[in-house]
Scaffold this motif. Structure first.
Motif, PDB file in Angstrom:
ATOM      1  N   ALA A  93       0.836  -1.208   0.000  1.00 53.68           N
ATOM      2  CA  ALA A  93       0.000   0.000   0.000  1.00 53.68           C
ATOM      3  C   ALA A  93       0.866   1.250   0.000  1.00 53.68           C
ATOM      4  N   VAL A  94       1.937   1.242   0.769  1.00 52.34           N
ATOM      5  CA  VAL A  94       2.852   2.396   0.797  1.00 52.34           C
ATOM      6  C   VAL A  94       3.535   2.562  -0.564  1.00 52.34           C
ATOM      7  N   LEU A  95       3.963   1.444  -1.161  1.00 55.84           N
ATOM      8  CA  LEU A  95       4.593   1.494  -2.475  1.00 55.84           C
ATOM      9  C   LEU A  95       3.637   2.076  -3.519  1.00 55.84           C
ATOM     10  N   SER A  96       2.406   1.599  -3.548  1.00 54.88           N
ATOM     11  CA  SER A  96       1.451   2.109  -4.539  1.00 54.88           C
ATOM     12  C   SER A  96       1.096   3.569  -4.265  1.00 54.88           C
ATOM     13  N   LEU A  97       1.029   3.958  -2.999  1.00 51.89           N
ATOM     14  CA  LEU A  97       0.728   5.347  -2.660  1.00 51.89           C
ATOM     15  C   LEU A  97       1.831   6.285  -3.129  1.00 51.89           C
ATOM     16  N   VAL A  98       3.074   5.940  -2.831  1.00 50.90           N
ATOM     17  CA  VAL A  98       4.198   6.794  -3.220  1.00 50.90           C
ATOM     18  C   VAL A  98       4.336   6.858  -4.743  1.00 50.90           C
ATOM     19  N   ALA A  99       4.267   5.705  -5.405  1.00 53.07           N
ATOM     20  CA  ALA A  99       4.387   5.687  -6.869  1.00 53.07           C
ATOM     21  C   ALA A  99       3.204   6.408  -7.511  1.00 53.07           C
ATOM     22  N   GLY A 100       2.005   6.220  -6.971  1.00 51.23           N
ATOM     23  CA  GLY A 100       0.818   6.863  -7.523  1.00 51.23           C
ATOM     24  C   GLY A 100       0.861   8.369  -7.385  1.00 51.23           C
ATOM     25  N   VAL A 101       1.238   8.860  -6.228  1.00 54.61           N
ATOM     26  CA  VAL A 101       1.319  10.308  -6.019  1.00 54.61           C
ATOM     27  C   VAL A 101       2.369  10.906  -6.947  1.00 54.61           C
ATOM     28  N   THR A 102       3.507  10.257  -7.069  1.00 55.73           N
ATOM     29  CA  THR A 102       4.562  10.746  -7.958  1.00 55.73           C
ATOM     30  C   THR A 102       4.098  10.731  -9.413  1.00 55.73           C
ATOM     31  N   LEU A 103       3.406   9.677  -9.801  1.00 54.96           N
ATOM     32  CA  LEU A 103       2.916   9.548 -11.171  1.00 54.96           C
ATOM     33  C   LEU A 103       1.841  10.580 -11.487  1.00 54.96           C
ATOM     34  N   PHE A 104       0.932  10.804 -10.560  1.00 54.42           N
ATOM     35  CA  PHE A 104      -0.189  11.694 -10.816  1.00 54.42           C
ATOM     36  C   PHE A 104       0.181  13.177 -10.710  1.00 54.42           C
ATOM     37  N   ARG A 105       1.361  13.475 -10.248  1.00 55.97           N
ATOM     38  CA  ARG A 105       1.822  14.867 -10.212  1.00 55.97           C
ATOM     39  C   ARG A 105       2.475  15.281 -11.527  1.00 55.97           C
ATOM     40  N   ARG A 106       2.565  14.359 -12.463  1.00 55.59           N
ATOM     41  CA  ARG A 106       3.193  14.647 -13.750  1.00 55.59           C
ATOM     42  C   ARG A 106       2.120  14.948 -14.784  1.00 55.59           C
ATOM     43  N   GLU A 107       2.508  15.682 -15.807  1.00 62.43           N
ATOM     44  CA  GLU A 107       1.598  15.935 -16.926  1.00 62.43           C
ATOM     45  C   GLU A 107       1.493  14.675 -17.763  1.00 62.43           C
ATOM     46  N   PRO A 108       0.394  14.376 -18.390  1.00 63.47           N
ATOM     47  CA  PRO A 108      -0.860  15.102 -18.514  1.00 63.47           C
ATOM     48  C   PRO A 108      -1.867  14.768 -17.414  1.00 63.47           C
ATOM     49  N   LEU A 109      -1.530  13.825 -16.517  1.00 63.67           N
ATOM     50  CA  LEU A 109      -2.485  13.453 -15.474  1.00 63.67           C
ATOM     51  C   LEU A 109      -2.762  14.591 -14.506  1.00 63.67           C
ATOM     52  N   LYS A 110      -1.774  15.413 -14.239  1.00 66.81           N
ATOM     53  CA  LYS A 110      -1.948  16.516 -13.297  1.00 66.81           C
ATOM     54  C   LYS A 110      -3.021  17.484 -13.782  1.00 66.81           C
ATOM     55  N   SER A 111      -2.968  17.866 -15.045  1.00 64.42           N
ATOM     56  CA  SER A 111      -3.969  18.800 -15.559  1.00 64.42           C
ATOM     57  C   SER A 111      -5.330  18.130 -15.711  1.00 64.42           C
ATOM     58  N   PHE A 112      -5.347  16.833 -16.044  1.00 62.26           N
ATOM     59  CA  PHE A 112      -6.618  16.120 -16.158  1.00 62.26           C
ATOM     60  C   PHE A 112      -7.304  16.007 -14.801  1.00 62.26           C
ATOM     61  N   LEU A 113      -6.560  15.606 -13.770  1.00 63.14           N
ATOM     62  CA  LEU A 113      -7.147  15.450 -12.438  1.00 63.14           C
ATOM     63  C   LEU A 113      -7.509  16.780 -11.805  1.00 63.14           C
ATOM     64  N   GLY A 114      -6.919  17.867 -12.274  1.00 64.52           N
ATOM     65  CA  GLY A 114      -7.222  19.183 -11.738  1.00 64.52           C
ATOM     66  C   GLY A 114      -8.334  19.911 -12.469  1.00 64.52           C
ATOM     67  N   SER A 115      -8.886  19.291 -13.506  1.00 63.10           N
ATOM     68  CA  SER A 115      -9.956  19.961 -14.249  1.00 63.10           C
ATOM     69  C   SER A 115     -11.250  19.939 -13.436  1.00 63.10           C
ATOM     70  N   ARG A 116     -12.075  20.953 -13.637  1.00 65.04           N
ATOM     71  CA  ARG A 116     -13.309  21.098 -12.854  1.00 65.04           C
ATOM     72  C   ARG A 116     -14.263  19.914 -13.019  1.00 65.04           C
ATOM     73  N   PRO A 117     -14.495  19.391 -14.230  1.00 63.85           N
ATOM     74  CA  PRO A 117     -15.415  18.250 -14.330  1.00 63.85           C
ATOM     75  C   PRO A 117     -14.930  17.019 -13.556  1.00 63.85           C
ATOM     76  N   VAL A 118     -13.631  16.754 -13.608  1.00 60.68           N
ATOM     77  CA  VAL A 118     -13.091  15.604 -12.887  1.00 60.68           C
ATOM     78  C   VAL A 118     -13.176  15.835 -11.375  1.00 60.68           C
ATOM     79  N   LEU A 119     -12.876  17.045 -10.931  1.00 63.27           N
ATOM     80  CA  LEU A 119     -12.987  17.351  -9.503  1.00 63.27           C
ATOM     81  C   LEU A 119     -14.434  17.223  -9.021  1.00 63.27           C
ATOM     82  N   TRP A 120     -15.402  17.677  -9.813  1.00 63.92           N
ATOM     83  CA  TRP A 120     -16.809  17.520  -9.430  1.00 63.92           C
ATOM     84  C   TRP A 120     -17.187  16.045  -9.330  1.00 63.92           C
TER      85      TRP A 120
END
Length: 125
Positions: free
Chosen positions: A46-73
């Protein structure tokens, strides 16, 4: 995308998926584990997936996708609904833990919505 960037993205994705798989089914993924070993493997995965996931999702293009208003809603409303329903659908401590976890994700998405509230919308061409 450069070779170095692609290689690091691939490694992070593999680590995230391996950690997620080992978290969900540690006995099947890591062999015949029992008791304390199974618990330790689950926590480590769980710690491995959390650290890798957070690092992965802070990169483009996932960062801008996850930060868009429709996805946040979507994240806010879906996780809020699961947090409300979970204690009734899944009894005991598992339902309570699921409700707490999904509530935290919902609060995070709600905070993202509040932060992006004052920013002007960008027009798509």
């Amino acid at each position: 995308m450069s070779v170095k960037s692609f290689l690091s993205w691939t490694v992070l994705t593999v680590l995230f998926l391996a950690g997620l798989s080992a978290t969900l089914a540690p006995g099947a993924v890591l062999g015949g584990l029992e008791g304390t070993q199974k618990t330790a493997a689950t926590i480590g995965a769980a710690v491995l997936s959390l650290v890798a996931g957070v690092t992965l999702f802070r990169r483009e293009p996932l960062k801008s996708f996850l930060g868009s208003r429709p996805v946040l809603w979507f994240l806010f409303l879906f996780n809020l609904a699961v947090a409300v329903i979970a204690p009734f659908a899944i009894g005991g401590s598992k339902g309570t833990g699921l409700a707490i976890g999904m509530g935290v994700v919902s609060l995070g998405a709600g905070a993202g919505l509040l932060q992006s509230r004052g920013k002007p919308r960008t027009e798509r061409a």
